[in-house]
Design a protein around this motif. Sequence first.
Motif, PDB file in Angstrom:
ATOM      1  N   SER A 196      21.136  35.151  25.384  1.00 57.09           N
ATOM      2  CA  SER A 196      21.334  36.267  24.458  1.00 57.09           C
ATOM      3  C   SER A 196      21.619  37.535  25.255  1.00 57.09           C
ATOM      4  O   SER A 196      20.759  38.004  26.013  1.00 57.09           O
ATOM      5  CB  SER A 196      20.082  36.478  23.597  1.00 57.09           C
ATOM      6  OG  SER A 196      20.089  37.755  22.984  1.00 57.09           O
ATOM      7  N   ALA A 197      22.779  38.105  25.033  1.00 56.75           N
ATOM      8  CA  ALA A 197      23.138  39.351  25.728  1.00 56.75           C
ATOM      9  C   ALA A 197      22.158  40.461  25.366  1.00 56.75           C
ATOM     10  O   ALA A 197      21.722  41.235  26.225  1.00 56.75           O
ATOM     11  CB  ALA A 197      24.558  39.763  25.357  1.00 56.75           C
ATOM     12  N   TYR A 213      24.825  40.947  33.996  1.00 56.56           N
ATOM     13  CA  TYR A 213      26.282  41.079  33.904  1.00 56.56           C
ATOM     14  C   TYR A 213      26.827  39.936  33.067  1.00 56.56           C
ATOM     15  O   TYR A 213      26.265  38.853  33.001  1.00 56.56           O
ATOM     16  CB  TYR A 213      26.933  41.080  35.296  1.00 56.56           C
ATOM     17  CG  TYR A 213      27.013  39.717  35.948  1.00 56.56           C
ATOM     18  CD1 TYR A 213      28.120  38.885  35.742  1.00 56.56           C
ATOM     19  CD2 TYR A 213      25.984  39.251  36.755  1.00 56.56           C
ATOM     20  CE1 TYR A 213      28.185  37.628  36.335  1.00 56.56           C
ATOM     21  CE2 TYR A 213      26.040  37.996  37.355  1.00 56.56           C
ATOM     22  CZ  TYR A 213      27.155  37.186  37.130  1.00 56.56           C
ATOM     23  OH  TYR A 213      27.206  35.938  37.709  1.00 56.56           O
ATOM     24  N   GLU A 214      27.932  40.182  32.416  1.00 56.25           N
ATOM     25  CA  GLU A 214      28.613  39.140  31.649  1.00 56.25           C
ATOM     26  C   GLU A 214      30.025  39.599  31.316  1.00 56.25           C
ATOM     27  O   GLU A 214      30.316  40.799  31.303  1.00 56.25           O
ATOM     28  CB  GLU A 214      27.837  38.756  30.383  1.00 56.25           C
ATOM     29  CG  GLU A 214      28.418  37.528  29.697  1.00 56.25           C
ATOM     30  CD  GLU A 214      27.470  36.818  28.754  1.00 56.25           C
ATOM     31  OE1 GLU A 214      26.282  37.189  28.626  1.00 56.25           O
ATOM     32  OE2 GLU A 214      27.943  35.858  28.112  1.00 56.25           O
ATOM     33  N   GLU A 215      30.896  38.622  31.059  1.00 61.34           N
ATOM     34  CA  GLU A 215      32.266  38.914  30.631  1.00 61.34           C
ATOM     35  C   GLU A 215      32.525  38.204  29.304  1.00 61.34           C
ATOM     36  O   GLU A 215      31.808  37.275  28.943  1.00 61.34           O
ATOM     37  CB  GLU A 215      33.279  38.391  31.671  1.00 61.34           C
ATOM     38  CG  GLU A 215      33.200  39.090  33.015  1.00 61.34           C
ATOM     39  CD  GLU A 215      34.166  38.462  34.019  1.00 61.34           C
ATOM     40  OE1 GLU A 215      33.995  37.288  34.356  1.00 61.34           O
ATOM     41  OE2 GLU A 215      35.122  39.172  34.431  1.00 61.34           O
ATOM     42  N   HIS A 216      33.551  38.647  28.604  1.00 57.80           N
ATOM     43  CA  HIS A 216      34.045  37.987  27.383  1.00 57.80           C
ATOM     44  C   HIS A 216      33.013  37.977  26.264  1.00 57.80           C
ATOM     45  O   HIS A 216      32.882  36.994  25.534  1.00 57.80           O
ATOM     46  CB  HIS A 216      34.490  36.545  27.709  1.00 57.80           C
ATOM     47  CG  HIS A 216      35.423  36.460  28.884  1.00 57.80           C
ATOM     48  ND1 HIS A 216      36.657  37.078  28.894  1.00 57.80           N
ATOM     49  CD2 HIS A 216      35.276  35.900  30.109  1.00 57.80           C
ATOM     50  CE1 HIS A 216      37.233  36.862  30.066  1.00 57.80           C
ATOM     51  NE2 HIS A 216      36.433  36.154  30.814  1.00 57.80           N
ATOM     52  N   SER A 237      28.574  49.638  33.964  1.00 57.23           N
ATOM     53  CA  SER A 237      29.993  49.670  34.345  1.00 57.23           C
ATOM     54  C   SER A 237      30.595  48.315  34.001  1.00 57.23           C
ATOM     55  O   SER A 237      29.908  47.418  33.491  1.00 57.23           O
ATOM     56  CB  SER A 237      30.129  49.929  35.858  1.00 57.23           C
ATOM     57  OG  SER A 237      29.705  48.789  36.598  1.00 57.23           O
ATOM     58  N   SER A 238      31.875  48.163  34.314  1.00 61.23           N
ATOM     59  CA  SER A 238      32.455  46.819  34.297  1.00 61.23           C
ATOM     60  C   SER A 238      32.061  46.142  35.608  1.00 61.23           C
ATOM     61  O   SER A 238      31.492  46.786  36.508  1.00 61.23           O
ATOM     62  CB  SER A 238      33.980  46.920  34.197  1.00 61.23           C
ATOM     63  OG  SER A 238      34.476  47.664  35.313  1.00 61.23           O
ATOM     64  N   PRO A 243      34.759  51.424  33.556  1.00 62.08           N
ATOM     65  CA  PRO A 243      33.953  51.616  32.344  1.00 62.08           C
ATOM     66  C   PRO A 243      33.483  50.281  31.762  1.00 62.08           C
ATOM     67  O   PRO A 243      34.230  49.296  31.801  1.00 62.08           O
ATOM     68  CB  PRO A 243      34.928  52.295  31.373  1.00 62.08           C
ATOM     69  CG  PRO A 243      36.089  52.725  32.197  1.00 62.08           C
ATOM     70  CD  PRO A 243      36.145  51.839  33.405  1.00 62.08           C
ATOM     71  N   PRO A 244      32.241  50.235  31.239  1.00 61.76           N
ATOM     72  CA  PRO A 244      31.769  48.975  30.642  1.00 61.76           C
ATOM     73  C   PRO A 244      32.482  48.685  29.332  1.00 61.76           C
ATOM     74  O   PRO A 244      32.893  49.614  28.623  1.00 61.76           O
ATOM     75  CB  PRO A 244      30.281  49.236  30.403  1.00 61.76           C
ATOM     76  CG  PRO A 244      30.181  50.722  30.245  1.00 61.76           C
ATOM     77  CD  PRO A 244      31.241  51.303  31.133  1.00 61.76           C
ATOM     78  N   SER A 245      32.619  47.406  29.006  1.00 58.82           N
ATOM     79  CA  SER A 245      33.206  47.006  27.726  1.00 58.82           C
ATOM     80  C   SER A 245      32.732  45.597  27.420  1.00 58.82           C
ATOM     81  O   SER A 245      32.208  44.911  28.315  1.00 58.82           O
ATOM     82  CB  SER A 245      34.738  47.017  27.799  1.00 58.82           C
ATOM     83  OG  SER A 245      35.170  45.931  28.617  1.00 58.82           O
ATOM     84  N   PRO A 246      32.916  45.121  26.198  1.00 61.29           N
ATOM     85  CA  PRO A 246      32.515  43.746  25.901  1.00 61.29           C
ATOM     86  C   PRO A 246      33.194  42.714  26.795  1.00 61.29           C
ATOM     87  O   PRO A 246      32.637  41.669  27.084  1.00 61.29           O
ATOM     88  CB  PRO A 246      32.942  43.560  24.438  1.00 61.29           C
ATOM     89  CG  PRO A 246      32.923  44.936  23.872  1.00 61.29           C
ATOM     90  CD  PRO A 246      33.378  45.845  25.000  1.00 61.29           C
ATOM     91  N   SER A 247      34.356  43.042  27.324  1.00 60.59           N
ATOM     92  CA  SER A 247      35.061  42.063  28.177  1.00 60.59           C
ATOM     93  C   SER A 247      34.474  42.000  29.578  1.00 60.59           C
ATOM     94  O   SER A 247      34.660  41.007  30.284  1.00 60.59           O
ATOM     95  CB  SER A 247      36.551  42.386  28.238  1.00 60.59           C
ATOM     96  OG  SER A 247      36.736  43.687  28.760  1.00 60.59           O
ATOM     97  N   SER A 248      33.792  43.070  29.993  1.00 68.52           N
ATOM     98  CA  SER A 248      33.215  43.082  31.347  1.00 68.52           C
ATOM     99  C   SER A 248      32.115  44.120  31.409  1.00 68.52           C
ATOM    100  O   SER A 248      32.383  45.329  31.298  1.00 68.52           O
ATOM    101  CB  SER A 248      34.288  43.411  32.382  1.00 68.52           C
ATOM    102  OG  SER A 248      33.722  43.489  33.682  1.00 68.52           O
ATOM    103  N   VAL A 249      30.860  43.676  31.581  1.00 71.48           N
ATOM    104  CA  VAL A 249      29.742  44.627  31.592  1.00 71.48           C
ATOM    105  C   VAL A 249      28.741  44.248  32.675  1.00 71.48           C
ATOM    106  O   VAL A 249      28.426  43.070  32.878  1.00 71.48           O
ATOM    107  CB  VAL A 249      29.041  44.700  30.207  1.00 71.48           C
ATOM    108  CG1 VAL A 249      28.453  43.361  29.811  1.00 71.48           C
ATOM    109  CG2 VAL A 249      27.996  45.806  30.192  1.00 71.48           C
ATOM    110  N   LEU A 250      28.306  45.264  33.404  1.00 73.80           N
ATOM    111  CA  LEU A 250      27.240  45.155  34.414  1.00 73.80           C
ATOM    112  C   LEU A 250      26.267  46.282  34.135  1.00 73.80           C
ATOM    113  O   LEU A 250      26.661  47.466  34.109  1.00 73.80           O
ATOM    114  CB  LEU A 250      27.805  45.288  35.829  1.00 73.80           C
ATOM    115  CG  LEU A 250      26.773  45.526  36.954  1.00 73.80           C
ATOM    116  CD1 LEU A 250      25.820  44.335  37.100  1.00 73.80           C
ATOM    117  CD2 LEU A 250      27.491  45.808  38.264  1.00 73.80           C
TER     118      LEU A 250
END
Length: 269
Positions: A196-197, A213-216, A237-238, A243-250
């Motif tokens: 679970s994110a 961290y997670e992507e996608h 961050s990504s 910048p962080p986003s749902p596609s790439s977050v750390l």
Amino acid sequence: MTMSAIDELRQLCISLAQGAGEVALSGRIADTNGAIGQPPAATKSSATDLVTRHDQAAERYIRERLAAERPGDGLLGEEGSSIESATGVRWIVDPIDGTTNFVYGIPAWGPSVAVAIDDVVVAGAVHFPATGETFHAGLGAGAALGDLPLSVTTIDDVSVALVATGFGYDPSLRAHQGERVARLLPRVRDIRRSGSAAFDLCSVACGRVDAYYEEHLNEWDLAAGLLIARESGALASSLDGGPPSPSSVLVSAPGIHAALVDCLVVTTR
Ligand code: LIP
């Protein structure tokens, strides 16, 4: 927006997350007569992407309450709710983040509710019915677990960092994600994969892990938990430091963020 207005929205996030959690938990208990077992489940984007009628019921509960209490607000929900905002306020909802855990009876699952004004998330809450824990935050107003204020760890050595991560449902992406975590593993203390994110982001916020961290991901996986983590002092961050986003977050404790970006960039090759 005034702090009292943000607090009012924060309280509504808490109430919606807790109420939706009760809908899902009681539904699961009814399906399994309170015993060990799994509720019926269907699949969505892949054979491993599960959904239950309790995901849909929890989202319906939130949608109906918002229609009554916040008429004109927008809503984006994982299970199909898509309502344009007429007020500039938009709710971003994952009715059960960690659905696989919910089906298998693993405690790391719950509703994640965030609210944005003009696309800036100003309040959010994540509730975990199996443990009774509710994490919440307001923009500029800190983060808390119940009444306990949260702060990330003070770690400054990535080689002893406990790092959470997750993997997508697409088998072709999972191969790459597995290769990356295999290369990261010897560079950190250990890895945790909760499923679970929102749970992982709240775990960073309260110091149960040092980073995640997670992507996608999707917007609804991230919206509330990212605010909670940031308001607890985490840097975000990504994976490559943008910048962080749902596609790439750390998201991590500040003392290891730059070193983790370096590790993740190196392990990407
Ligand atoms: C889950 C995320 C998790 C990810 C899983 C899944 P869901 O969301 O919270 O971080 O690793 O693959 O996407 O599908 O349970 O709402």
